[in-house]
Every structure is written in C-alpha cells, then in structure tokens.
Design a protein around this motif. Structure first.
Motif, PDB file in Angstrom:
ATOM      1  N   ASP A   1      56.202 -18.526 115.166  1.00  0.00           N
ATOM      2  CA  ASP A   1      54.940 -19.020 115.698  1.00  0.00           C
ATOM      3  C   ASP A   1      54.032 -17.879 116.158  1.00  0.00           C
ATOM      4  OD1 ASP A   1      55.783 -21.545 115.156  1.00  0.00           O
ATOM      5  OD2 ASP A   1      56.237 -22.094 117.230  1.00  0.00           O
ATOM      6  N   LEU A   2      54.627 -16.835 116.730  1.00  0.00           N
ATOM      7  CA  LEU A   2      53.824 -15.697 117.171  1.00  0.00           C
ATOM      8  C   LEU A   2      53.175 -14.989 115.983  1.00  0.00           C
ATOM      9  CD1 LEU A   2      56.114 -14.183 119.970  1.00  0.00           C
ATOM     10  CD2 LEU A   2      53.961 -15.427 120.270  1.00  0.00           C
TER      11      LEU A   2
ATOM     12  N   GLN B   1      61.733 -22.706 122.781  1.00  0.00           N
ATOM     13  CA  GLN B   1      62.114 -22.550 121.383  1.00  0.00           C
ATOM     14  C   GLN B   1      63.219 -21.503 121.254  1.00  0.00           C
ATOM     15  OE1 GLN B   1      58.712 -22.642 118.485  1.00  0.00           O
ATOM     16  NE2 GLN B   1      57.603 -21.928 120.282  1.00  0.00           N
TER      17      GLN B   1
ATOM     18  N   LEU C   1      60.265 -18.958 117.752  1.00  0.00           N
ATOM     19  CA  LEU C   1      59.234 -18.337 118.573  1.00  0.00           C
ATOM     20  C   LEU C   1      58.563 -17.190 117.818  1.00  0.00           C
ATOM     21  CD1 LEU C   1      57.752 -17.995 121.252  1.00  0.00           C
ATOM     22  CD2 LEU C   1      59.656 -16.590 122.055  1.00  0.00           C
ATOM     23  N   GLU C   2      59.373 -16.359 117.176  1.00  0.00           N
ATOM     24  CA  GLU C   2      58.815 -15.237 116.410  1.00  0.00           C
ATOM     25  C   GLU C   2      57.960 -15.741 115.250  1.00  0.00           C
ATOM     26  OE1 GLU C   2      58.034 -11.275 115.463  1.00  0.00           O
ATOM     27  OE2 GLU C   2      58.916 -12.194 117.252  1.00  0.00           O
TER      28      GLU C   2
ATOM     29  N   ILE D   1      53.081 -21.063 123.973  1.00  0.00           N
ATOM     30  CA  ILE D   1      54.243 -21.478 123.174  1.00  0.00           C
ATOM     31  C   ILE D   1      55.539 -20.883 123.689  1.00  0.00           C
ATOM     32  CG2 ILE D   1      52.830 -21.737 121.103  1.00  0.00           C
ATOM     33  CD1 ILE D   1      54.183 -19.156 120.100  1.00  0.00           C
ATOM     34  N   THR D   2      55.451 -19.834 124.498  1.00  0.00           N
ATOM     35  CA  THR D   2      56.681 -19.237 125.009  1.00  0.00           C
ATOM     36  C   THR D   2      57.363 -20.123 126.043  1.00  0.00           C
ATOM     37  OG1 THR D   2      55.415 -18.031 126.666  1.00  0.00           O
ATOM     38  CG2 THR D   2      55.878 -16.895 124.593  1.00  0.00           C
TER      39      THR D   2
ATOM     40  N   ASP E   1      57.908 -23.346 125.645  1.00  0.00           N
ATOM     41  CA  ASP E   1      58.411 -24.567 125.034  1.00  0.00           C
ATOM     42  C   ASP E   1      59.925 -24.576 124.820  1.00  0.00           C
ATOM     43  OD1 ASP E   1      55.847 -25.380 124.992  1.00  0.00           O
ATOM     44  OD2 ASP E   1      55.491 -24.929 122.879  1.00  0.00           O
TER      45      ASP E   1
END
Length: 611
Positions: free
Chosen positions: A493-494, A485, A490-491, A480-481, A483
């Motif tokens: 999703d993580l 964002q 990003l945070e 995902i990193t 993409d």
C-alpha cells in the motif's frame, strides 16, 4: 566542463536543486550559510551535490573571479567581475537590486551614476592591493556604462551631450584600464589544486534512455510523470521521447516541450495491412531512432511512458553486457513454452518471458531492432493463435503481440537475458522481501482502501493543458499504518501511495512551470462535480455533504465577498419592496378613511334635508 560530464550532471543538478529547495527544515543560516535563511542558494547546493553524486572533482582556483568591492590576492588579475553584491568606492556605491525594475536599457543616453575617476581613486588608498580592488570596482561600472552607450547608439538614440565622464569613457586611460586580461596558465599549473576526474575516462559506459509515446494528452500526462521521475532518479546519460504522430496530429499537438523528442511516423494504422495496433509503435520507433540518430552511448535503456523511475538503471549494477541484455520477468507470456514459440522462432528454447525494462548493448540493439518489428507484425498477423490458452492474453485480442515480438526476436538472435525480479513492480502487487524496486509500472488498476487509480480512466482527460488538473489524492501513509496490516500488505500500500503521489507532484510542478494562475472557483467547483460523479450510488448521500463542505472551504475569499455583496443587494431590494408595499397600504387606508368621512357627511346632509 567537458560535454560528457555536463550530460551526466545536468539532470542531477536540477533534481538536487529541487530537493534542497524543498528541504525547508534545513534552510537556517547556521546550516546553509544563507544570511537570509530563505533557501535562496539552493541552486548552488544543487550544483555541488549533483557534482558529488556524479563523482566530479573540481580544480578549484580563486583567481578567476572576484566580486567588486573585494580585495584581490596580491599579483592576481581576475578574468570575471561578478557584481551580484553591493559595492562602493568612497562615497559612491552601486547595487544591482536598486535597478531591478529599471528601464535604463530603453532610456536613451541614461547611464548608471558614474563612479570616481581613477585619479581620485589614486588619492583614496595608499595600499596598492586595496587600490587595485577599487580600480576593479570602477572598471566594472564603467564597462556597464560603456555597454549602455553602445546599445543606445545601435538603437538609434541621438548623440549624447558632451560630459567629462563621457570623454573619459572614450579616453586612452579607460582603454588601458579595461584591456583584455589573459590567464597565467603556468602559474595555475604550479598551484596545488584538486584535479578533475573526467567521466569520459571513468570505468562506466555511456547510457541513453528511450521511452515511446504518441501525440495525445493521454501520453502527455504520462510523459510529465516519467520526466519528473527521470530527473529525480539520478539516471546517467540522456533521455529521448520517441513520439509517434501522424502529420495531421502534429499540426495541433501542444506537448512538444515536455521532453527531448525524436519524432516518428505513426504506425497506429499499419501502412500496408490497415491493422489498428498502436502497440507496434514501440519497436517501430526504436528502429527509426537507431537508423536516424548517431549515438555514442554503449547501452540503451528502453522503458514505457507509464512508468515512474525511483532510481538509476545501469548496466554495471545489473550485469548487462554484449549478448546478455537485462530485463524483468513477464511470466504470463506462456507462448514461450508452447506451439507459439515453435511457429515464430527457430530457437524456441532461448525464448525468455521478459519485458517492461530493457537494458541492451547498442550493438545488440542494432541487430535486434528490425527483427523486433518484424516478429511483432508476424505474431499480430497470426490470428489463429490469439487464444488465451496459447498467448496468456486474457482478452485473446493479440494485444501483446509486440511483447512476443520482442521475446521471439531475442531468441532468434540467441540473446540470453539476465532476468531480475527486483527492478520493476506493478503498484498493487505485494513486493518481494527486501527488494529495492527502481521502477513503478502503473499499467494496471491499483488501489488502497476506497482510493484507486486506473490509467485507462484518464485516457480522454487533458491533465497537462488544463491548469492545476490532478488525479484523486491517495490516502495519507499514516492513515494506513493504523489498520493492523501485515508487513507485506503495508509495504504494498505504501508503494501504491508513493506512485500516486509522484504523478500528482509531477503534474503540480508542470502546471507551476507553465505559470498557471491561482485556481479559480469555476475550476474548484468543476473538480468537485467530477468527484461527485465518481462517488458510488450506495454512499452518495453520505459523501455529498463532505464534498460540498470541502467546496465551501476551498472557495477563495474573493468569491465569498462577492457572494456577500450579492446577498446585501438582495436585502436592499427586499427592504425597498417592503417599504413600497407599506406606503401603498398607508395611502389606501388614508383615502379609504377620507371616502368614509365624505360618505358620512353626505348622509347627514341628506337626513337634514328630509327633515
């Protein structure tokens, strides 16, 4: 160790052991001192690191224990012989590893090989201190053998035949060598040592953590996730699961060992009104615990089962004190600002929109618990004010009555909350900048890309008693990193991925502790079929090939060999069938030719006769 120190240390001892054991990149001998470089002494580091984390300072004295084979300090008499390593006296030696599968306990009158006698040791070594070490070595093995003799006699074994060694074990000389040793406390106090600092004298108050559940597999997998995270979080003090069950449910319940448990009569169905409202079990269980359990904890932390702890929740970090509990904001409790609060509390201005995490002084909780239950029942019965515009409940069903019961009861007692937004987050929500959240509350659906998780979808699935059951794996963080964002998304999703992984890690370790066997083909195919059922209709054809390919990759080799064996049998049968057919064809052709030959000969004879 003082019992209060042990209560604080025990969960950290376990979590730090697991942490060091998983740190395979630092197993090497030059880092750990482990001569095998295999992480075998991870538990020892777990103890030391756990004690350091809690703040225990040991009083270290190397006169208490010795490994047989080591030479003691001059003038010391160890109290414990630890025979964990091989040792020898002259040509005789002993290693416990050589007896790993030895049934010596059950073999009547069989002993370990006897060591040299004391008079033989006397002649081996002139140095008195080294000789003392040799005496300790033979004392160790002689004590083991004496224990075996006594055990065999108690088990009904016949009296052993006389031998010189058995005679020695019953002699006065042996009694003198093995007489009890006593600690020289005066000498110990005169030594320069690091003094122990007891936690009971520390400035921090004691804490006890509670979470409420019910007798169902739905709450069991949540319990597994919660307890795993509790052990890793470093949360001080004890933890108790408040388990609400009916008598009938308890008869068939299998999850008694999942957590330290206080059993509570179920209030799912209200005993007086018959109302079905399982959420009321939480205040009812807390009240039952307060009234039935003696605790010396000064602060109580109350959480939900569907939470993952990421760090300790302590009153000293967030400022909780008598009259001022700590909690997290629940802004959707709009009833604190309208007619609902005016109806159900005499002090509506003190109504705080809070919930989720509660850190409350024990004296406040003693006054508060009964009122929490009473106000929850009161709001639940007020069906005239279930409307969404009054309660904020999107279902307008009275489901959040227990939350209002908490806020209205606190207002009634004028408890003013310290509200912290940086303690709890729902996975899927965008985090506050710089917040170090201590709790995931996965009560709502959340997802990352095509992956999602909703606890409600797993209400009827037994994830705890079915070996190797797990939830769909979240995507890899590295995926995902890329993409593009923004930082907040990003945070978010993580954090969602971390929560999903924590649940699966907890389940994996649970199944491992239950000694689940290796995953079978049936289990594998069953998991795959479930995945197939969850694939949406629009992209079914695209993903089916990938799923089937993964299935083939995950089938163990033994099943492939069986499949090959079956295919070879089919080939043999086919070859046999073809051979039979060919044989029949040849036979038919042979007899066909013979019949034609006979027919021709008859025809020629007939023609000759006519001629």
């Amino acid at each position: 160790m003082h019992i209060d120190d042990l209560r604080a240390l025990a969960p950290l001892w376990l979590s730090k052991t697991e942490e060091v054991r998983q740190d395979k990149s630092h197993w090497s001998t030059n880092i750990t001192g482990d001569i095998y470089g295999m992480g075998w002494i991870s538990e020892m580091y777990g103890y030391s690191f756990g004690a350091a984390e809690v703040g225990l300072r040991h009083k270290i004295n190397d006169d208490i224990m010795i490994y047989p084979g080591y030479t003691p300090r001059i003038g010391t008499e160890p109290l414990i012989l630890h025979y964990g390593l091989p040792f020898k006296v002259g040509n005789w030696s002993f290693s416990k590893l050589e007896h790993h599968e030895d049934g010596i306990v059950y073999d009547c009158n069989r002993l370990f090989p006897p060591p040299p006698f004391p008079r033989e040791v006397e002649m081996m070594e002139p140095d008195q201190n080294v000789k003392h070490g040799l005496y300790l070595s033979i004392e160790c093995i002689n004590t083991l053998n004496e224990g075996l003799l006594l055990h065999h006699a108690s088990a009904g074994c016949p009296k052993p035949q006389w031998s010189k060694y058995l005679s020695f074990l019953k002699s006065k000389r042996f009694s003198e060598l093995t007489k009890p040793k006593y600690w020289n406390s005066l000498k110990a106090e005169n030594k320069v040592t690091v003094q122990h600092v007891a936690l009971s004298e520390s400035k921090h108050p004691k804490i006890h953590t509670l979470f409420s559940t019910e007798c169902s597999t739905y709450f069991d997998w949540q319990t597994v996730g919660f307890m795993h995270s509790f052990r890793l979080s470093g949360q001080p003090g004890n933890v108790t699961r408040l388990l609400s069950c009916t008598d009938e449910e308890l008869k068939n319940y299998k999850g008694h060992d999942l957590a330290p448990t206080h059993y509570v009569p179920s209030m799912n169905r209200h005993p007086l009104t018959g109302d079905w409202y399982p959420a009321i079990n939480k205040p009812a269980a807390v009240l039952h615990w307060i009234n039935h359990v003696q605790t010396d904890a000064e602060f109580i932390v109350i959480l939900d089962a569907d939470m993952i702890m990421r760090g300790p929740l302590t009153p000293w970090e967030y400022g909780a004190k008598l009259g001022h509990p700590v909690s997290t904001p629940y802004e959707y409790l709009i009833g604190c600002d309208n007619i609902l609060a005016k109806i159900h509390t005499r002090n509506p201005s003190a109504c705080d929109k809070v919930g989720g995490v509660i850190i409350m002084h024990i004296e406040d909780l003693r006054r508060f618990a009964m009122l929490w239950l009473h106000k929850s029942e009161e709001v639940r019965a007020d069906k005239a004010h279930y409307a969404t515009n009054i309660t904020g409940d999107i279902y307008a069903s009275g489901w959040i009555s227990e939350m209002y019961g908490y806020s209205f009861a606190a207002a009634e007692l004028n408890l003013r909350h310290i509200i912290r937004s940086d303690i709890l987050i729902y996975p899927g929500y965008v985090p506050l900048s710089g917040a170090k959240y201590k709790v995931f509350h996965y009560g709502l659906r959340f997802g990352v890309g095509d992956w999602s998780f909703d606890k409600a979808n797993w209400r009827s699935v037994d994830m705890v008693n079915r070996c190797w059951a797990k939830f769909p794996e979240p995507p890899d963080p590295s995926a995902i990193t890329k993409d593009g964002q923004n930082a907040n998304a990003l945070e978010r999703d993580l954090l969602s991925i971390e929560c999903g992984r924590a649940l699966n890690k907890a389940l994996y370790l649970h199944h491992k502790r239950r000694n689940c066997t290796r995953r079978s083909r049936r289990t594998t195919i069953g998991n795959i079929s479930k995945k197939i059922e969850k694939v949406s209709t629009s992209n079914m054809d695209v993903k089916r090939h990938q799923i089937v390919k993964r299935a083939a990759d995950t089938i163990p080799h033994v099943h492939r060999s069986r499949r090959l064996a079956r295919s070879s049998k089919m080939w043999i049968i086919a070859v046999w069938a073809v051979s039979v057919v060919v044989f029949l064809v040849v036979i038919s052709m042979f007899f066909g030719d013979k019949r034609r030959t006979v027919s021709r000969s008859r025809s020629s004879r007939s023609q000759k006769a006519h001629v």
